[in-house]
Design an enzyme around this catalytic site. Structure first.
Site: not given
Ligand code: PBG
Length: 334
Positions: A202, A256
């Site tokens: 991520k 992601k």
């Molecule tokens: C929580 C999380 C996030 C997303 C999914 N889980 C936000 C982040 O890491 O700031 C983002 C999902 C999206 O942008 O659609 N940690």
């Protein structure tokens, strides 16, 4: 590839639930491979459109079940739940308590639509008043997320979600060791059959902007760069992240965002044959397309399908997308 030994690895975890078997099936592009993100809001009768994500809503538990039921009827593979609690505090207490917002939403959905696969996002940023993904410590005058203190709470949150009926746990905080901790806590509490879909690679992406409006989870100071990966990292570092999660017992691994990281999806799929790969087409990807389509600058439906096909072609069996229900409908109607 280093798989974890039993009992962290149990390949049957991917076989217990028929919807999980559908979710990771590599053949084709079917509604059952798609996961719909939903935002649970405290209260009742609340359906609040997210300003930067047209047609996406914060929904109270009474209304979220209706959305979930619609998705289920269309054959969508599952929903992933995010929560906007009534109250936030320094350690995100709402996220670990059995009456928390996500727990309530999971219970409501399970009651209304028992056959639907319910996945819960396990993290703290939506529940902490500082908006970071864990417990804050101060070191040399700088505040940062304390990895190991956060692990303990992650295990507690995951068990609470499982008790509420979650069929799959998806930790998204990028803490080192999070899969191992959560696996250990789940097993110790009798949930050895619940799979973990780890947000393994991520990135600290600007594509999460609209989500942070949706989940009201922007960091109040600093950013997420001490835990999420640098967007310019090499593919090799993403592979190490995935390798560690697989070795800790992750059942599915996620990359992601998706669209700007198709190379990462492809490398992970190639390197970890046999481990199901999920791609999260994130909020910024959604909003970009919606904004351009609203202007009449692109053909919305063709662009959406083209984007999702590219993720599948890169090697993702499972795609998390805000378009899941709509695309399922398109597929079903040929
Ligand atoms: C929580 C999380 C996030 C997303 C999914 N889980 C936000 C982040 O890491 O700031 C983002 C999902 C999206 O942008 O659609 N940690």
């Amino acid at each position: 590839m280093n798989s974890a030994p039993f009992p962290q690895s149990r390949l049957r975890r991917l076989r217990y639930h028929s919807k999980v078997r559908d979710l990771i099936r590599p053949a084709g592009f079917a509604p059952g491979n798609l996961i719909l993100p939903l935002f649970a809001h405290a209260g009742s009768g609340i359906s609040q459109e997210i300003s930067s994500m047209p047609e996406q809503f914060q929904l109270s538990c009474d209304l979220i079940s209706e959305q979930a039921a619609k998705a289920h009827e269309l054959g969508v593979g599952g929903v992933i739940l995010f929560g906007i609690p009534k109250e936030k505090d320094a350690v995100g207490s709402d996220s670990c308590c059995d009456e928390g917002i996500v727990q309530q939403a999971a219970v409501a959905i399970k009651k209304a639509v028992p056959g639907l696969l319910v996945i819960t996002d396990v993290c703290f940023c939506e529940y902490t008043d500082h908006g970071h993904c864990g417990v804050i410590v101060e070191r040399n005058g700088k505040r940062d997320v304390d990895n190991d203190a956060t692990l303990e709470l992650l295990g507690r949150q995951a068990v609470s979600h499982a008790r509420a009926g979650a069929d799959m746990i998806a930790p998204s905080g990028m803490m080192d060791g999070m899969v191992q901790s959560i696996r250990g806590e789940l097993d110790a509490n009798g949930f050895h059959q619940i799979p973990i879909m780890s947000y393994a690679a991520k990135f600290a992406s600007a594509f999460y902007g609209p989500f942070r409006d949706a989940a009201q989870s922007s960091p109040q100071y600093g950013d997420r760069r001490t835990y999420q990966m640098d967007p310019s990292s090499c593919v090799g570092q993403a592979l190490r992240e995935v390798e560690l999660d697989v070795a800790e017992g992750a059942d599915l691994v996620m990359v992601k965002p998706a669209l700007a990281y198709l190379d990462v999806i492809s490398a992970v799929a190639e390197q970890f044959q046999g481990v199901p790969v999920a791609a999260y087409s994130v909020s910024g990807e959604y909003s970009m397309v919606e904004a351009a389509a609203a202007q009449g600058w692109i053909d919305r439906r063709s662009v959406i399908l083209e984007i999702l096909h590219s993720m599948q072609r890169a090697g993702a069996q499972t795609i998390l997308t805000y378009w899941a229900a709509e695309v399922a409908q398109w597929i079903e109607s040929g």
